[in-house]
Design an enzyme around this catalytic site. Structure first.
Site, PDB file in Angstrom:
ATOM      1  N   SER A  53       1.461   3.314   8.637  1.00  0.00           N
ATOM      2  CA  SER A  53       2.917   3.641   9.003  1.00  0.00           C
ATOM      3  C   SER A  53       2.666   5.150   9.199  1.00  0.00           C
ATOM      4  O   SER A  53       2.014   6.025   8.808  1.00  0.00           O
ATOM      5  CB  SER A  53       3.474   3.465   7.596  1.00  0.00           C
ATOM      6  OG  SER A  53       4.883   4.196   7.518  1.00  0.00           O
ATOM      7  N   GLU A  87      12.205  -3.246  10.247  1.00  0.00           N
ATOM      8  CA  GLU A  87      12.381  -3.500   8.626  1.00  0.00           C
ATOM      9  C   GLU A  87      13.543  -2.516   8.189  1.00  0.00           C
ATOM     10  O   GLU A  87      13.757  -1.406   8.683  1.00  0.00           O
ATOM     11  CB  GLU A  87      11.162  -2.718   8.186  1.00  0.00           C
ATOM     12  CG  GLU A  87      10.707  -2.998   6.703  1.00  0.00           C
ATOM     13  CD  GLU A  87       9.323  -2.224   6.268  1.00  0.00           C
ATOM     14  OE1 GLU A  87       8.558  -1.911   7.491  1.00  0.00           O
ATOM     15  OE2 GLU A  87       9.198  -1.691   5.279  1.00  0.00           O
ATOM     16  N   LYS A 109       3.142   1.094  12.578  1.00  0.00           N
ATOM     17  CA  LYS A 109       4.476   0.947  12.195  1.00  0.00           C
ATOM     18  C   LYS A 109       5.068   2.676  12.301  1.00  0.00           C
ATOM     19  O   LYS A 109       4.342   3.325  11.771  1.00  0.00           O
ATOM     20  CB  LYS A 109       4.932   0.562  10.757  1.00  0.00           C
ATOM     21  CG  LYS A 109       6.012   1.005   9.859  1.00  0.00           C
ATOM     22  CD  LYS A 109       6.003   0.306   8.804  1.00  0.00           C
ATOM     23  CE  LYS A 109       6.632   0.968   7.554  1.00  0.00           C
ATOM     24  NZ  LYS A 109       6.741   0.287   6.203  1.00  0.00           N
ATOM     25  N   LEU A 110       6.318   2.432  13.198  1.00  0.00           N
ATOM     26  CA  LEU A 110       6.876   3.908  13.005  1.00  0.00           C
ATOM     27  C   LEU A 110       8.314   3.773  12.472  1.00  0.00           C
ATOM     28  O   LEU A 110       9.089   2.899  12.244  1.00  0.00           O
ATOM     29  CB  LEU A 110       7.552   3.836  14.810  1.00  0.00           C
ATOM     30  CG  LEU A 110       6.472   3.811  15.975  1.00  0.00           C
ATOM     31  CD1 LEU A 110       6.789   3.821  17.164  1.00  0.00           C
ATOM     32  CD2 LEU A 110       5.255   4.873  15.524  1.00  0.00           C
ATOM     33  N   LYS A 111       8.283   5.052  11.641  1.00  0.00           N
ATOM     34  CA  LYS A 111       9.644   5.344  10.930  1.00  0.00           C
ATOM     35  C   LYS A 111      10.580   5.985  12.139  1.00  0.00           C
ATOM     36  O   LYS A 111      10.302   6.322  12.912  1.00  0.00           O
ATOM     37  CB  LYS A 111       9.348   6.503  10.092  1.00  0.00           C
ATOM     38  CG  LYS A 111       8.302   6.009   8.973  1.00  0.00           C
ATOM     39  CD  LYS A 111       8.903   4.841   8.070  1.00  0.00           C
ATOM     40  CE  LYS A 111       8.364   4.943   6.723  1.00  0.00           C
ATOM     41  NZ  LYS A 111       8.984   3.855   5.912  1.00  0.00           N
ATOM     42  N   LYS A 158       6.491  -5.849  -1.855  1.00  0.00           N
ATOM     43  CA  LYS A 158       5.929  -4.620  -2.859  1.00  0.00           C
ATOM     44  C   LYS A 158       5.957  -4.987  -4.449  1.00  0.00           C
ATOM     45  O   LYS A 158       7.146  -4.911  -4.877  1.00  0.00           O
ATOM     46  CB  LYS A 158       6.701  -3.432  -2.352  1.00  0.00           C
ATOM     47  CG  LYS A 158       6.444  -2.816  -1.276  1.00  0.00           C
ATOM     48  CD  LYS A 158       7.520  -1.472  -1.045  1.00  0.00           C
ATOM     49  CE  LYS A 158       7.264  -0.759   0.476  1.00  0.00           C
ATOM     50  NZ  LYS A 158       8.204   0.081   0.878  1.00  0.00           N
ATOM     51  N   GLY A 164       3.503  -0.585   1.301  1.00  0.00           N
ATOM     52  CA  GLY A 164       2.736   0.302   0.604  1.00  0.00           C
ATOM     53  C   GLY A 164       3.882   1.550   0.101  1.00  0.00           C
ATOM     54  O   GLY A 164       4.827   1.706   0.854  1.00  0.00           O
ATOM     55  N   ASN A 174      14.491   2.384   7.034  1.00  0.00           N
ATOM     56  CA  ASN A 174      14.756   2.926   5.785  1.00  0.00           C
ATOM     57  C   ASN A 174      16.409   3.013   5.369  1.00  0.00           C
ATOM     58  O   ASN A 174      16.513   4.100   5.108  1.00  0.00           O
ATOM     59  CB  ASN A 174      13.929   3.895   5.455  1.00  0.00           C
ATOM     60  CG  ASN A 174      12.305   3.833   4.968  1.00  0.00           C
ATOM     61  OD1 ASN A 174      11.520   4.068   5.852  1.00  0.00           O
ATOM     62  ND2 ASN A 174      12.066   2.911   3.789  1.00  0.00           N
ATOM     63  N   ASP A 187      12.921  -4.925   3.152  1.00  0.00           N
ATOM     64  CA  ASP A 187      12.130  -4.206   2.102  1.00  0.00           C
ATOM     65  C   ASP A 187      13.193  -3.747   1.031  1.00  0.00           C
ATOM     66  O   ASP A 187      12.871  -4.468   0.075  1.00  0.00           O
ATOM     67  CB  ASP A 187      11.469  -3.171   2.753  1.00  0.00           C
ATOM     68  CG  ASP A 187      10.525  -2.171   1.982  1.00  0.00           C
ATOM     69  OD1 ASP A 187      10.564  -2.111   0.956  1.00  0.00           O
ATOM     70  OD2 ASP A 187      10.134  -0.956   2.578  1.00  0.00           O
ATOM     71  N   ASP A 192      10.434   1.035  11.091  1.00  0.00           N
ATOM     72  CA  ASP A 192      11.056   0.722   9.876  1.00  0.00           C
ATOM     73  C   ASP A 192      12.343   1.915   9.946  1.00  0.00           C
ATOM     74  O   ASP A 192      12.113   3.175   9.897  1.00  0.00           O
ATOM     75  CB  ASP A 192       9.957   1.121   8.592  1.00  0.00           C
ATOM     76  CG  ASP A 192      10.496   0.828   7.161  1.00  0.00           C
ATOM     77  OD1 ASP A 192      11.834   0.700   6.996  1.00  0.00           O
ATOM     78  OD2 ASP A 192       9.648   1.263   6.333  1.00  0.00           O
TER      79      ASP A 192
HETATM   80  O1  SMG Z   1       1.644   3.374   1.605  1.00  0.00           O
HETATM   81  O2  SMG Z   1       1.484   3.797   3.670  1.00  0.00           O
HETATM   82  C1  SMG Z   1       2.230   3.858   2.694  1.00  0.00           C
HETATM   83  C2  SMG Z   1       3.688   4.100   3.026  1.00  0.00           C
HETATM   84  C3  SMG Z   1       4.137   2.870   3.750  1.00  0.00           C
HETATM   85  O3  SMG Z   1       6.324   3.387   5.146  1.00  0.00           O
HETATM   86  C4  SMG Z   1       5.543   3.042   4.170  1.00  0.00           C
HETATM   87  N1  SMG Z   1       6.390   3.006   3.045  1.00  0.00           N
HETATM   88  O4  SMG Z   1       9.840   1.927   3.577  1.00  0.00           O
HETATM   89  O5  SMG Z   1       7.950   0.950   3.871  1.00  0.00           O
HETATM   90  C5  SMG Z   1       8.558   2.011   3.371  1.00  0.00           C
HETATM   91  C6  SMG Z   1       7.843   2.958   3.106  1.00  0.00           C
HETATM   92  C7  SMG Z   1       8.284   3.556   1.712  1.00  0.00           C
HETATM   93  C8  SMG Z   1       7.708   4.951   1.146  1.00  0.00           C
HETATM   94  S1  SMG Z   1       8.194   6.288   2.072  1.00  0.00           S
HETATM   95  C9  SMG Z   1       8.176   7.429   0.816  1.00  0.00           C
HETATM   96 MG    MG Z   2      10.040   0.058   4.553  1.00  0.00          MG
END
Ligand code: SMG
Ligand code: MG
Length: 370
Positions: free
Chosen positions: A135, A214, A161-163, A263, A291, A191, A239, A189
């Site tokens: 990520s 996501e 995976k790109l935020k 998760k 994760g 969020n 998610d 993702d």
């Molecule tokens: O554990 O590599 C990891 C983090 C993966 O992007 C990740 N998690 O929304 O999936 C998600 C985020 C939530 C945590 S962001 C603080």
């Molecule tokens: Mg996510």
């Protein structure tokens, strides 16, 4: 087993680089580690809650309070405890799944260690190693993002995976797709950073052949996800919304999500995660392991979960060095884009207690039976 005591360890683990998402930027992982002391031996768990209630309503101080005032006293008064009975013991508390999950995991760890069984064995793992994705946080600039992605590609990660968030989406996605080439697995993702007003903009994601998007919208809003999923060809994957199996099945039935990010911490524990995995397999829905920037302790259990047969997409199960210069356990090391599933009893990893001490944010709190 009889639970003799619960130890709450609060530590701050430095990150090798800041991690930025649509809801914030973090430079360390503040984490709650729980040790259960029982008459058959100790067990450990890691809480996935973050410092602030910005990924979900839970946060680490809140988890501690719920454990201190509700979950801990009930567990310590329970007499004979088995991991499979912990969720029922805790059912009187509404929600607070991350707090419940860490306790159930620690109890399961103690239980499995006592009978020399690994998490992977207990879960029904089908593989000895798992395909790993990574990520990638929001970067200051596109060149900085490409540099970071290139590093992960060189390390062998099998999926990127790109935020994303409004203002950081099409341009970085286009640049990374160009860098990776057409065949690489790429997903995004959000969020929860978008609304249906962004529909026309989100349609343009279809140009980049993404594995999935996501959680574009807020966690309670299944309806808008149904609408989006019907309007774009990029698969929608929930998610934050997926807090238990019923909600997941409802979202699948309604067409809000065609792939599920599992998760365990978000769902109250690994037993609920297993139930969702089995339900998704039955429905032919692909799942992957999410994760929460876990240390090696939480990562060990995630890697065991990701080894189940329904986990057909690479997970956010990256190597320890993605986040930490030094891990709380023996490090997870990427080999050919995969991590080995631990085989030792329980989580199969050992908590380095000297690091718990070195990273402590405050003295250990011990809850005992009265
Ligand atoms: O554990 O590599 C990891 C983090 C993966 O992007 C990740 N998690 O929304 O999936 C998600 C985020 C939530 C945590 S962001 C603080
Ligand atoms: Mg996510």
């Amino acid at each position: 087993m009889k639970i003799l005591a619960l130890e709450l360890h609060r530590v701050a683990v430095p990150l090798v680089r800041p991690f930025e998402t649509s809801f914030g930027r973090q430079i360390e992982r503040q984490v709650l580690i729980v040790r259960v002391r029982t008459d058959i031996g100790d067990g450990w768990g890691e809480c996935v809650a973050g410092t602030d209630p910005v990924y979900s309503s839970e946060y680490v101080d809140g988890c501690e309070a719920v454990i201190r005032h509700y979950l801990g006293p009930v567990l310590l008064a329970a007499g004979d405890v088995v991991a499979e009975g912990v969720a029922a013991l805790f059912a009187f508390v509404i929600g607070h799944r991350m707090a419940k999950a860490v306790i159930e995991t620690a109890v399961l760890d103690a239980q499995l260690r006592a009978v020399d069984t690994s998490f992977a064995g207990y879960f029904g793992a089908a593989r000895t190693e798992v395909d790993c994705g990574v990520s990638v946080g929001i970067a200051p600039t596109i060149p900085a993002l490409l540099e970071e992605v290139s590093l992960y590609v060189a390390q062998g990660y099998r999926r990127i995976k790109l935020k994303i968030r409004p203002g950081w989406d099409l341009e970085p996605i286009a640049a990374v797709r160009e860098l990776l080439g057409p065949d690489a697995l790429l997903q995004v993702d959000a969020n929860t950073a978008y609304t249906l007003l962004d529909l026309d903009h989100l349609r343009r994601l279809d140009d980049y052949d993404l594995l999935l998007i996501e959680q574009p919208f807020v966690e309670d809003d299944i309806r808008s996800h149904v609408f989006l999923a019907g309007a774009i060809s990029t698969p929608v994957c929930l998610d934050e919304s997926i807090v238990n199996t019923e909600i997941a099945l409802d979202a699948i039935d309604r067409g809000a999500t065609s792939i599920i990010n599992i998760k365990a911490g978000r769902m109250g524990g690994y037993l609920e995660a297993l139930a969702l995995h089995d339900a998704c397999v039955e429905q032919g829905v692909s799942v992957w392991c999410g994760g929460m920037l876990e240390t090696g302790l939480g990562r060990a259990a995630n890697v065991a979960l990701a080894a189940l047969p329904g986990f057909t997409l690479p997970g956010d199960t990256s190597a320890s060095d993605r986040y930490f210069a030094e891990d709380l356990t023996e490090p997870f090391v990427l080999r050919d884009g995969r991590l080995a599933v631990p085989t030792g009893p329980g989580s199969g990893v050992k908590v380095r207690e000297e690091l718990l001490g070195a990273w402590a944010q405050r003295p250990v709190e011990v809850l005992r039976a009265v």
